[in-house]
Enzyme design. Sequence first.
Site, PDB file in Angstrom:
ATOM      1  N   ARG A 241       0.868  -1.177   0.000  1.00  0.00           N
ATOM      2  CA  ARG A 241       0.000   0.000   0.000  1.00  0.00           C
ATOM      3  C   ARG A 241       0.907   1.229   0.000  1.00  0.00           C
ATOM      4  NH1 ARG A 241      -3.501  -2.878  -1.206  1.00  0.00           N
ATOM      5  NH2 ARG A 241      -5.520  -3.253  -0.238  1.00  0.00           N
ATOM      6  N   GLU A 270      -4.160   7.331  -3.988  1.00  0.00           N
ATOM      7  CA  GLU A 270      -4.709   6.866  -5.271  1.00  0.00           C
ATOM      8  C   GLU A 270      -6.137   7.377  -5.453  1.00  0.00           C
ATOM      9  OE1 GLU A 270      -4.403   2.599  -5.204  1.00  0.00           O
ATOM     10  OE2 GLU A 270      -2.279   2.681  -4.747  1.00  0.00           O
ATOM     11  N   HIS A 288      -1.862   0.199  -9.622  1.00  0.00           N
ATOM     12  CA  HIS A 288      -2.364  -0.780  -8.658  1.00  0.00           C
ATOM     13  C   HIS A 288      -2.965  -2.011  -9.363  1.00  0.00           C
ATOM     14  CE1 HIS A 288      -3.959  -1.081  -4.256  1.00  0.00           C
ATOM     15  NE2 HIS A 288      -3.672  -2.276  -4.739  1.00  0.00           N
TER      16      HIS A 288
END
Length: 322
Positions: A241, A270, A288
């Site tokens: 993350r 994000e 991602h």
Amino acid sequence: MANTRPKVLLTRQLPEVAIEKLEANVDLEIFPYDHKITPEELKENIQDKEGLLCLLTDTIDSKLMDVAPSLKVVSNYAVGYNNIDIAAATERNIVVTNTPDVLTETTADMTFGLMLMTARRVLEAGNLLRSGNWKGWSPMQFMGTDIHGSTLGIIGMGRIGKALTKRARGFDMEVIYWNRTRLSVREEKQLGLRYVKFNEVLLQSDFLSLNVAYNKDTHHLIDEAALQKMKQSAFFINTSRGGTIDEEALLEALENNKIAGAGLDVFENEPNINPRFFNLKNTVILPHIASASVATREKMAMVAVDNLLAVLAGKKPKYQVV
Ligand code: DGY
């Protein structure tokens, strides 16, 4: 006859197999748009639901839970669950589930791919070719760094860290690791791993991969001081993350060549990526997608559905968080 099937909200379209199974078992409402559901939209749609199947981009906090008195289960379509307030769910007897295991190998593939892409300058070289400006083979062109024979440091030795270790061994890498809890000596031997202190992973790694769960303890685990300890020739890889690394410090290190490069699949805010990342030649950035293979996303969807249905049927789900 009255509809007694449990009401479930799904916040985005999922692979068809999962939708079919949901539709066969519950009264399903699918958020119809292909964008992140806003907190207001979530609030509006959750109120009468017993089940929620949500994405890692959906924030599931106590305020939301308070407007959904019938909610029994939050099934996250992800292994990471930092988007959910677990304490608030526990207080309200709401079961939270996730989708580990099925994405391990796919994520490890991409983590290794990022190592190759950064060290061997794959995108940079490919982009030159596409630009039409390649003048032909040249002895000194796009010289990169070898992966084989180098040292991979893994921070976080869970499922994905172990799967990455297997791949690294195939490349004759030495693998060192740090984890909050050390593995048994037997498992270390089996995997061919050497346990070192946190600082030593930073100091010794040629490639440093972050494979920890994101929580308050791992927030900015890699900060300016940690980056300063890394070799100037080392590459930093992150498929966990974005919040696990201080992005300002990372940008500073990359812009000033304090480390050799980075391969990043995840970012702190994000989808709002700091535009300074776009200018970095030594960095590969991806949106991602580490778990995004057709087969794995289908498996994740089925696990998320099965978890949700189990709880709604009064059974223990396969993957319950805490
Ligand atoms: C996860 O599952 O947490 C990944 O980040 C997306 O697949």
